[in-house]
Design an enzyme around this catalytic site. Structure first.
Site, PDB file in Angstrom:
ATOM      1  N   HIS A 130      -0.059   3.492  -8.185  1.00  0.00           N
ATOM      2  CA  HIS A 130      -0.890   4.701  -8.074  1.00  0.00           C
ATOM      3  C   HIS A 130      -2.120   4.655  -8.984  1.00  0.00           C
ATOM      4  O   HIS A 130      -2.675   5.700  -9.353  1.00  0.00           O
ATOM      5  CB  HIS A 130      -0.065   5.954  -8.390  1.00  0.00           C
ATOM      6  CG  HIS A 130       0.891   6.327  -7.310  1.00  0.00           C
ATOM      7  ND1 HIS A 130       1.685   7.457  -7.369  1.00  0.00           N
ATOM      8  CD2 HIS A 130       1.203   5.727  -6.125  1.00  0.00           C
ATOM      9  CE1 HIS A 130       2.432   7.537  -6.285  1.00  0.00           C
ATOM     10  NE2 HIS A 130       2.157   6.504  -5.522  1.00  0.00           N
ATOM     11  N   LEU A 186       0.863  -1.173   0.000  1.00  0.00           N
ATOM     12  CA  LEU A 186       0.000   0.000   0.000  1.00  0.00           C
ATOM     13  C   LEU A 186       0.903   1.228   0.000  1.00  0.00           C
ATOM     14  O   LEU A 186       1.982   1.220   0.599  1.00  0.00           O
ATOM     15  CB  LEU A 186      -0.899   0.037   1.248  1.00  0.00           C
ATOM     16  CG  LEU A 186      -2.024  -0.993   1.356  1.00  0.00           C
ATOM     17  CD1 LEU A 186      -2.761  -0.801   2.681  1.00  0.00           C
ATOM     18  CD2 LEU A 186      -2.990  -0.898   0.196  1.00  0.00           C
ATOM     19  N   ASP A 187       0.458   2.295  -0.659  1.00  0.00           N
ATOM     20  CA  ASP A 187       1.207   3.542  -0.642  1.00  0.00           C
ATOM     21  C   ASP A 187       1.358   4.049   0.784  1.00  0.00           C
ATOM     22  O   ASP A 187       0.536   3.768   1.659  1.00  0.00           O
ATOM     23  CB  ASP A 187       0.490   4.619  -1.458  1.00  0.00           C
ATOM     24  CG  ASP A 187       0.460   4.304  -2.939  1.00  0.00           C
ATOM     25  OD1 ASP A 187       1.246   3.451  -3.384  1.00  0.00           O
ATOM     26  OD2 ASP A 187      -0.360   4.927  -3.642  1.00  0.00           O
ATOM     27  N   ARG A 188       2.382   4.855   0.979  1.00  0.00           N
ATOM     28  CA  ARG A 188       2.635   5.458   2.281  1.00  0.00           C
ATOM     29  C   ARG A 188       1.391   6.121   2.868  1.00  0.00           C
ATOM     30  O   ARG A 188       1.068   5.961   4.039  1.00  0.00           O
ATOM     31  CB  ARG A 188       3.763   6.489   2.133  1.00  0.00           C
ATOM     32  CG  ARG A 188       4.049   7.297   3.382  1.00  0.00           C
ATOM     33  CD  ARG A 188       5.003   8.437   3.073  1.00  0.00           C
ATOM     34  NE  ARG A 188       5.370   9.122   4.305  1.00  0.00           N
ATOM     35  CZ  ARG A 188       6.605   9.298   4.729  1.00  0.00           C
ATOM     36  NH1 ARG A 188       7.613   8.847   4.023  1.00  0.00           N
ATOM     37  NH2 ARG A 188       6.847   9.933   5.854  1.00  0.00           N
TER      38      ARG A 188
END
Length: 245
Positions: A166, A68-70
């Protein structure tokens, strides 16, 4: 000592545990491991720093089965050993894991449901995480459904069929309704903004052939609750009830 000064307790964020897999509720703002955006200094805290606390008697710590993205919160899957990781990896790569994200977006789509089919490619080869819509890029498909609307915002369920970097952020921005708090593809300021309003709300993982898929949901994160309230969210509604593929 206030809440921000308390040490991070990964065990308290455990959502699911069995012999093969763990699912934790990842907080927004914490990278899963060191990278370009988190820096290379050893003092930078990442989720990987805390995985040893999740061994629960096994000789090795669990490892990430996906990312998962930050700035994205919610359901994050860990494999407890190598065979489990291999099996989970195949499920994610083949698209058999059903993923439902919640997003608060600026404005919103005119219809109540639909899909965004736009191929994606890196905008700059030197920064492979920075993506753009590109006809020559990799296929990328996101299905979406409106769950609620408020003044100037909408609450969407996003179901990514593919898993490009993204993808949800670029697709929503390209479709004309960027995710609230997106500093890269949206309109949020680099500092002092509302935080990215993107949450991995639910997963359905067909881990065991003779059983129903394992379903796990993560509670709405604190930074999204005011916007969710404004769009008609009810805390009692299970995240899985908002899914649809």
């Amino acid at each position: 000592m206030n809440e921000k000064e308390l040490p991070f307790d990964i065990v308290s964020r455990l959502l699911y545990r069995d012999a093969l897999m763990l699912v934790i509720d990842k907080p927004a703002g914490m990278p899963v491991h060191p990278g370009p955006r988190s820096g290379t200094a050893t003092s930078d805290e990442t989720l990987s720093d805390h995985l040893d606390a999740l061994r629960f008697g096994l000789p090795r710590q669990p490892e990430l089965a996906h990312r998962l993205d930050r700035d994205t919160s919610g359901c994050l899957v860990l494999g407890r050993h190598r065979k489990a990781l291999d099996k989970l990896g195949r499920l994610f790569q083949s698209g058999k894991v059903e993923k439902t994200y919640w997003a608060i977006v600026e404005g919103g789509p005119g219809d109540e449901e639909g899909e965004i089919d736009m191929p994606l490619a890196p905008r700059d080869p030197a920064r492979g995480w920075w993506m753009k819509v590109d006809a020559a890029g990799q296929p990328a498909l996101t299905r979406w459904r409106v769950l609620g609307r408020g003044e100037g915002v909408s609450w969407l369920a996003l179901m990514p069929v593919t898993g490009r970097t993204h993808q949800l952020r670029v697709h929503c921005a390209a479709a004309g309704f960027p995710i609230l708090g997106d500093t890269i593809y949206g309109h949020a300021p680099r500092r002092g903004g509302p935080g990215l309003h993107l949450h991995a709300a639910a997963l359905a993982i067909p881990l065991y052939p003779s059983r129903e898929a394992v379903r796990v949901a993560a509670p709405a994160p604190p930074h999204m609750r005011a916007a969710l309230d404004a769009t008609g969210w009810c805390e009692a509604t299970p995240a899985h009830a908002t899914a649809g593929r």
